[in-house]
Design an enzyme around this catalytic site. Structure first.
Site, PDB file in Angstrom:
ATOM      1  N   TYR A  46      10.222  42.487  35.768  1.00 30.81           N
ATOM      2  CA  TYR A  46      10.553  42.160  37.073  1.00 30.81           C
ATOM      3  C   TYR A  46      11.540  41.031  37.459  1.00 30.81           C
ATOM      4  O   TYR A  46      11.265  39.570  37.254  1.00 30.81           O
ATOM      5  CB  TYR A  46       9.164  41.181  37.705  1.00 30.81           C
ATOM      6  CG  TYR A  46       8.135  42.044  37.408  1.00 30.81           C
ATOM      7  CD1 TYR A  46       7.926  43.311  38.247  1.00 30.81           C
ATOM      8  CD2 TYR A  46       6.702  42.178  36.929  1.00 30.81           C
ATOM      9  CE1 TYR A  46       6.319  44.199  38.369  1.00 30.81           C
ATOM     10  CE2 TYR A  46       5.687  42.998  36.545  1.00 30.81           C
ATOM     11  CZ  TYR A  46       5.355  44.368  37.111  1.00 30.81           C
ATOM     12  OH  TYR A  46       4.616  44.505  36.803  1.00 30.81           O
ATOM     13  N   SER A  51       6.211  37.994  46.146  1.00 26.95           N
ATOM     14  CA  SER A  51       5.663  37.047  47.484  1.00 26.95           C
ATOM     15  C   SER A  51       4.360  36.290  46.241  1.00 26.95           C
ATOM     16  O   SER A  51       4.636  35.273  46.425  1.00 26.95           O
ATOM     17  CB  SER A  51       4.921  37.583  48.329  1.00 26.95           C
ATOM     18  OG  SER A  51       4.343  36.897  48.995  1.00 26.95           O
ATOM     19  N   ASP A  53       3.293  36.302  43.823  1.00 23.89           N
ATOM     20  CA  ASP A  53       3.590  35.457  42.674  1.00 23.89           C
ATOM     21  C   ASP A  53       3.781  34.402  42.237  1.00 23.89           C
ATOM     22  O   ASP A  53       3.380  33.271  41.865  1.00 23.89           O
ATOM     23  CB  ASP A  53       4.201  36.088  41.996  1.00 23.89           C
ATOM     24  CG  ASP A  53       4.087  37.514  41.526  1.00 23.89           C
ATOM     25  OD1 ASP A  53       3.571  38.102  42.092  1.00 23.89           O
ATOM     26  OD2 ASP A  53       3.963  38.079  39.782  1.00 23.89           O
ATOM     27  N   GLN A 123       2.755  41.362  50.876  1.00 20.79           N
ATOM     28  CA  GLN A 123       1.440  40.607  50.024  1.00 20.79           C
ATOM     29  C   GLN A 123       0.313  40.276  50.031  1.00 20.79           C
ATOM     30  O   GLN A 123       0.645  39.477  51.140  1.00 20.79           O
ATOM     31  CB  GLN A 123       1.780  40.372  48.635  1.00 20.79           C
ATOM     32  CG  GLN A 123       2.589  41.327  46.769  1.00 20.79           C
ATOM     33  CD  GLN A 123       2.657  41.291  46.130  1.00 20.79           C
ATOM     34  OE1 GLN A 123       3.453  39.531  46.267  1.00 20.79           O
ATOM     35  NE2 GLN A 123       3.008  42.316  45.305  1.00 20.79           N
ATOM     36  N   ASP A 185      -1.648  47.331  42.134  1.00 19.92           N
ATOM     37  CA  ASP A 185      -1.076  48.736  42.651  1.00 19.92           C
ATOM     38  C   ASP A 185      -1.723  49.943  42.151  1.00 19.92           C
ATOM     39  O   ASP A 185      -1.952  51.080  43.087  1.00 19.92           O
ATOM     40  CB  ASP A 185       0.760  48.896  41.927  1.00 19.92           C
ATOM     41  CG  ASP A 185       1.036  47.572  41.962  1.00 19.92           C
ATOM     42  OD1 ASP A 185       0.893  46.298  43.105  1.00 19.92           O
ATOM     43  OD2 ASP A 185       2.609  47.563  41.357  1.00 19.92           O
ATOM     44  N   TRP A 377      -3.715  47.873  36.672  1.00 15.04           N
ATOM     45  CA  TRP A 377      -5.265  47.716  37.144  1.00 15.04           C
ATOM     46  C   TRP A 377      -6.233  48.629  37.256  1.00 15.04           C
ATOM     47  O   TRP A 377      -6.571  48.072  38.465  1.00 15.04           O
ATOM     48  CB  TRP A 377      -4.869  47.668  38.787  1.00 15.04           C
ATOM     49  CG  TRP A 377      -3.099  46.374  39.334  1.00 15.04           C
ATOM     50  CD1 TRP A 377      -1.999  45.998  39.007  1.00 15.04           C
ATOM     51  CD2 TRP A 377      -4.336  45.195  39.523  1.00 15.04           C
ATOM     52  NE1 TRP A 377      -1.950  45.026  39.140  1.00 15.04           N
ATOM     53  CE2 TRP A 377      -3.005  44.168  39.723  1.00 15.04           C
ATOM     54  CE3 TRP A 377      -5.250  44.330  39.919  1.00 15.04           C
ATOM     55  CZ2 TRP A 377      -3.082  42.737  39.937  1.00 15.04           C
ATOM     56  CZ3 TRP A 377      -5.562  43.430  40.091  1.00 15.04           C
ATOM     57  CH2 TRP A 377      -4.549  41.940  40.362  1.00 15.04           C
ATOM     58  N   GLU A 420       1.418  39.386  30.653  1.00 12.00           N
ATOM     59  CA  GLU A 420       0.594  40.075  32.491  1.00 12.00           C
ATOM     60  C   GLU A 420      -0.714  40.901  33.092  1.00 12.00           C
ATOM     61  O   GLU A 420      -1.089  39.930  33.432  1.00 12.00           O
ATOM     62  CB  GLU A 420       1.662  41.695  32.840  1.00 12.00           C
ATOM     63  CG  GLU A 420       1.327  41.795  33.738  1.00 12.00           C
ATOM     64  CD  GLU A 420       2.086  42.758  34.210  1.00 12.00           C
ATOM     65  OE1 GLU A 420       2.627  43.461  33.994  1.00 12.00           O
ATOM     66  OE2 GLU A 420       3.073  43.484  35.890  1.00 12.00           O
TER      67      GLU A 420
END
Ligand code: 2M8
Length: 450
Positions: A46, A51, A53, A123, A185, A377, A420
């Site tokens: 990334y 936003s 984050d 977001q 996501d 996720w 992550e």
């Protein structure tokens, strides 16, 4: 400028030593990901600014480097649209990522800035909360008030956008139009809604995934999901990102528990910021109260003892139980009795990865047959969800449970590093490595525990 007091390493307490070392390692991750004006979540996966984050990263910086905390959010709000939309990505020069600016084509909207380039969706709104944290930790009152005065009108425009464009029923619950807007996501939350979206082959735009070239494809969403993500963006592009047109046509419209819970707290924090700078806080308090009441009335699932999303297109609750369903605790939504039921459910849902350590909340229950402990996720443990749950438990006075979650997450970071996400069964770090918001949130948790 170093404001954060790292705990002394010569203390007799072993915990203090570990915390001090962990905080130093977290700061090193943030240093590495700092671009000079903003922080990337992870350089390879990334390479731009995200936003929510950034809001979490800024909360970590708030205790350690005020100047950087302020610059982080200033840079994010430089991408804000004229209609108040705060984009989910603010692009930096270079950095391979799909979808990049050429795919978004946000220039089609008269509201989008020409520079910096941005995405065209949002977001979860955790930004007023981050600004208030920065203001609370500012070294001097003058500096704090100046930053609050600078950001307050931008935050008002952001919240106005959400309540104006995303609350189609006018009852305080806002909706998301894309799985990326949830921040979660490929959560099972979106399976049914995405299954109803069936574009023909020629309706799916041409694109090339970069994520699977830099991360393990098993830890990422599937191609089928990406086809739908890209298709939805192409439809919004066709509407020139006009919110009224998108609202009318989007096949994906969900009232999400996590998004709305963060909005409740952000609205309260915006009320406080407003009063601080001599503006009216009441409209934001009222919005917070209306959204909280609507979450409690419409998203509560008595059968499962937790909160569930609502799919506006299907006209029914979303049939998936996820860790984010505990977020209303964070926003003070349930009364004490309902909160007790939620905490009971949470105690069953959370897991102890290390038998002698703390507990963590996976994104999906480990008892679900559909659990996938590595795929993003759909099972892994995410720091943001655990930070939210930890704050929620503290809010209701469940201090032992809060401490367990805080310890569980910081232990994972100490053992594995700042990943992550983490495997809910083994604790293994997964996805992107040396991940910025993991570091920011661990810093915030360590500081809150002081
Ligand atoms: C993930 O989302 C991006 C799209 O926005 C992606 O997969 O490419 C999510 O985990 C999201 O919550 C997060 O903000 C973003 C950057 O860390 O990555």
């Amino acid at each position: 400028m170093t404001n954060m007091a790292l705990r002394p390493t010569d203390s007799s307490s072993r915990v203090s030593t570990v915390d001090g070392e962990l905080a130093a390692r977290a700061i090193a991750v943030l240093e590495r990901n700092w671009l000079g004006h903003a922080t990337v979540p992870s350089p390879a996966l990334y390479p731009h600014q995200w936003s929510w984050d950034s809001a979490c990263i800024a909360m970590g910086y708030a205790r350690w480097n005020q100047e950087r905390a302020q610059r982080e959010l200033r840079s994010l709000f430089a991408g804000q649209w004229r209609n108040g939309l705060l984009p989910h990505i603010v692009f930096s020069d270079g950095g391979r990522y799909f979808p990049g600016p050429e795919f978004w084509q946000t220039g089609r909207s008269p509201d989008a800035p020409t520079a910096p380039e941005t995405s065209g969706i949002v977001q979860p709104p955790v930004h007023a909360t981050a600004v208030l944290e920065i203001v609370r930790h500012a070294p001097g009152r003058e500096d704090a008030l100046a930053f609050a005065a600078e950001l307050q009108p931008k935050l008002v425009a952001w919240h106005d956008y959400l309540y104006r464009e995303r609350d189609r029923l006018g009852d305080g619950l806002v909706e998301i139009w894309h799985p990326w807007e949830s921040g979660m996501d490929n959560s099972p939350l979106w399976d049914a809604a995405l299954a109803r979206i069936t574009p023909s082959a020629d309706e799916i735009p041409d694109y090339e995934r970069i994520d699977v070239q830099v991360a393990d494809p098993l830890e990422r969403p599937t191609n089928l999901e990406y086809d739908r993500y890209a298709f939805l963006v192409s439809r919004f592009r066709d509407c020139d990102y006009d919110p009224g047109r998108i609202r009318g046509m989007t096949p994906f419209a969900i009232r999400d528990v996590l998004f709305n819970s963060l909005l409740v707290q952000s609205s309260r924090d915006l009320a406080e910021l407003s009063r601080l700078v001599g503006a009216d806080g009441e409209p934001h308090e009222k919005r917070a109260a209306a959204t909280a009441a609507a979450i409690d009335a419409q998203l509560w699932d008595p059968e499962h003892g937790m909160y569930v999303d609502r799919d506006l297109r299907a006209g029914e609750p979303v049939d998936a139980l996820v860790g984010a369903g505990f977020a209303p605790l964070y926003a003070g939504v349930p009364d004490a009795e309902r909160a007790r039921l939620v905490v009971e459910r949470l105690n069953e849902f959370s897991v102890r990865v290390d038998p002698s350590g703390g507990k963590v909340v996976p994104s999906v229950s480990v008892d679900e047959p559909s659990l996938d402990p590595v795929r993003y996720w759909r099972g892994p443990v995410w720091p943001i969800v655990n930070w939210i749950v930890c704050r929620g438990l503290r809010r209701y006075g469940y201090l032992v449970e809060a401490e367990e979650i805080c310890t569980g997450l910081t232990e994972l970071a100490a053992r594995e590093g700042f990943w992550e996400h983490y495997n809910p069964l083994t604790g293994r770090g997964q996805g992107g490595e040396r991940f910025a918001w993991t570091a920011g949130l661990v810093l915030a948790l360590l500081a809150d525990a002081e």
